[in-house]
Design an enzyme around this catalytic site. Structure first.
Site, short mmCIF file in Angstrom:
data_model
loop_
_atom_site.label_atom_id
_atom_site.label_comp_id
_atom_site.label_asym_id
_atom_site.label_seq_id
_atom_site.Cartn_x
_atom_site.Cartn_y
_atom_site.Cartn_z
N ARG A 97 12.48 -8.48 7.32
CA ARG A 97 12.04 -7.44 8.26
C ARG A 97 13.01 -7.50 9.42
O ARG A 97 13.08 -8.52 10.13
CB ARG A 97 10.60 -7.70 8.71
CG ARG A 97 10.18 -6.84 9.89
CD ARG A 97 8.70 -6.87 10.16
NE ARG A 97 7.98 -6.03 9.20
CZ ARG A 97 6.75 -5.56 9.38
NH1 ARG A 97 6.09 -5.84 10.48
NH2 ARG A 97 6.18 -4.82 8.46
N HIS A 124 10.45 1.72 5.25
CA HIS A 124 9.37 0.78 4.95
C HIS A 124 8.90 1.04 3.52
O HIS A 124 7.78 1.51 3.29
CB HIS A 124 8.24 0.96 5.98
CG HIS A 124 7.32 -0.22 6.08
ND1 HIS A 124 7.49 -1.37 5.34
CD2 HIS A 124 6.20 -0.42 6.84
CE1 HIS A 124 6.52 -2.23 5.65
NE2 HIS A 124 5.73 -1.67 6.55
N GLN A 127 5.51 -0.23 2.16
CA GLN A 127 4.38 0.57 2.65
C GLN A 127 4.19 1.81 1.79
O GLN A 127 3.07 2.16 1.40
CB GLN A 127 4.62 0.96 4.12
CG GLN A 127 3.47 1.72 4.74
CD GLN A 127 2.22 0.88 4.89
OE1 GLN A 127 2.26 -0.22 5.44
NE2 GLN A 127 1.09 1.37 4.39
N ASP A 215 1.05 7.27 12.12
CA ASP A 215 1.58 5.94 12.47
C ASP A 215 1.75 5.94 13.99
O ASP A 215 1.65 7.00 14.64
CB ASP A 215 2.93 5.71 11.74
CG ASP A 215 3.55 4.34 12.02
OD1 ASP A 215 2.83 3.44 12.51
OD2 ASP A 215 4.75 4.16 11.74
N CYS A 255 -0.61 3.29 8.21
CA CYS A 255 -0.01 2.04 7.76
C CYS A 255 -0.55 0.85 8.53
O CYS A 255 -0.54 -0.27 8.03
CB CYS A 255 1.51 2.11 7.87
SG CYS A 255 2.07 2.45 9.55
N ARG A 283 -1.31 -3.25 -0.05
CA ARG A 283 0.01 -3.81 0.26
C ARG A 283 0.30 -5.02 -0.62
O ARG A 283 1.42 -5.21 -1.08
CB ARG A 283 0.07 -4.21 1.75
CG ARG A 283 0.10 -3.04 2.74
CD ARG A 283 1.39 -2.23 2.61
NE ARG A 283 2.55 -3.09 2.67
CZ ARG A 283 3.14 -3.51 3.79
NH1 ARG A 283 2.70 -3.08 4.96
NH2 ARG A 283 4.19 -4.31 3.75
N1 CP Z 1 1.88 -1.82 7.93
C1 CP Z 1 2.58 -2.93 8.24
O1 CP Z 1 3.73 -3.13 7.84
O2 CP Z 1 1.88 -3.80 9.02
P1 CP Z 1 2.51 -5.10 9.71
O3 CP Z 1 3.51 -4.65 10.72
O4 CP Z 1 1.32 -5.81 10.32
O5 CP Z 1 3.16 -5.92 8.64
N1 NVA Z 2 6.68 2.52 12.54
C1 NVA Z 2 6.07 1.23 12.80
C2 NVA Z 2 5.45 0.71 11.56
C3 NVA Z 2 4.72 -0.61 11.72
C4 NVA Z 2 4.19 -1.10 10.41
C5 NVA Z 2 7.13 0.28 13.36
O1 NVA Z 2 8.26 0.28 12.86
O2 NVA Z 2 6.82 -0.46 14.29
#
Ligand code: CP
Ligand code: NVA
Length: 306
Positions: A97, A124, A127, A215, A255, A283
């Site tokens: 990540r 993502h 997701q 989101d 999400c 997930r």
């Molecule tokens: N939806 C998602 O990726 O959640 P987190 O940021 O908690 O992993």
């Molecule tokens: N768009 C958000 C998604 C979190 C799961 C971010 O990148 O923070």
């Protein structure tokens, strides 16, 4: 070697196979990671991704290892490439990540072990897999279903739009000017065959929707823009009234994490039409299906230095 940096790294058939494997491995466990590890590097916080990935690795017989970004220091303590080569000495797979999408691209270019993008500024894909799995389970199919995404056209939206096109769904995105997809994104998304409506009126965007999705307005890494974004997205919150304009059996997805009272009201998150917890659980199933597929397609896994 196959990686998952964005959902369209898969063909539509492969994506369907991954979703089938997500379901099949629930009843018929497989253990392709028996005795092997997966390194999970997080430059940003996570609740769902970390936990779903760790448990998916355990279910596949492997050992997940959580690594904070600051610990390995991508391009700070060591180059992205050297961190990747090092982790590949011990692990069969690497998940990351990251802030910059180019980091997962550089990890994949090392070509030592399969790389899974666990969220970047651009995408993502894990997701999107869970979202499609959820919609398929709720409606008994994907083709022809319409998703209305209301809010910032961000990493989650991009992967969702690509996945929707690959699954034969249709989509509308309701976002204020300046927060819509750019031309390059539109080209890539439309290349999937997605019939995409773009609107700056949320009421229009949700018309005919089977799924209303949102989101956060401010993604991780954009915190300095929070106040500007709050003003730009005024009127774009998903409320019960907005849900009432979608199809009568429409469901709400997010999400998560949800900022209740900003992009969505608590009433919508907690309503019977909300499936956000089902989606969050998926997930783990989607991650398990994806990693089982990656192990298969890469001809089994073997941690080796390079
Ligand atoms: N939806 C998602 O990726 O959640 P987190 O940021 O908690 O992993
Ligand atoms: N768009 C958000 C998604 C979190 C799961 C971010 O990148 O923070």
């Amino acid at each position: 070697m196959r990686h998952l940096l964005e959902i369209d790294d898969l063909t539509p058939d492969e994506m369907a196979t991954v979703l089938s494997m997500a379901k099949a491995t629930l009843d018929q466990p497989v253990r392709p990671l028996d005795g092997l590890g997966m390194a999970l590097v997080f430059e940003k916080p996570s609740a769902r991704t970390r936990n779903s990935m760790e448990m998916a690795v355990v279910q596949l017989g492997g050992h997940p290892m959580y690594i904070q970004g600051s610990e390995v220091g991508l391009d700070v303590r060591e180059s992205v490439e050297d961190v990747t080569r090092t982790l590949a000495c011990y692990h069969a797979l690497i998940g990351a990540r990251v802030f910059k999408h180019s980091f997962v691209e550089r990890m994949a270019a090392v070509n030592a072990v399969p790389i899974v993008n666990m969220l970047s500024d651009e995408s993502h894909p894990l997701q999107a897999l869970a979202d499609l799995l959820s919609i398929d389970q709720i409606f008994g199919g994907l083709a022809g279903k319409h998703i209305a995404y209301v809010g910032d056209a961000n990493n989650v939206t991009r992967s969702l739009a690509l996945a929707a096109g690959m699954a034969g769904m249709t989509m509308s995105v309701g976002a204020p000017g300046g927060y819509q997809f750019g031309d390059a994104d539109l080209d890539r998304i439309r290349a999937t065959g997605l019939e995409l409506r773009v609107d700056d009126r949320p009421e229009e965007a949700v018309e005919g929707a089977d799924v209303v999705y949102t989101d956060v307005w401010t993604s991780m890494g954009q915190e300095e823009e929070t106040e500007v974004r709050k003003r730009a997205f005024e009127g774009f919150a998903v409320t019960s009234e907005l849900m009432g304009r979608a199809n009568p059996d429409a469901v709400f997805l997010h999400c998560l994490p949800a900022h209740r009272g900003e992009e969505v009201t608590s009433e919508v998150v907690d309503a019977p039409s909300s499936r956000v917890w089902h989606q969050a659980e998926n997930r783990m199933h989607a991650a398990r299906g994806l990693m089982a597929w990656l192990c298969d397609v890469n001809g089994g896994t073997d941690a080796e230095g390079s």
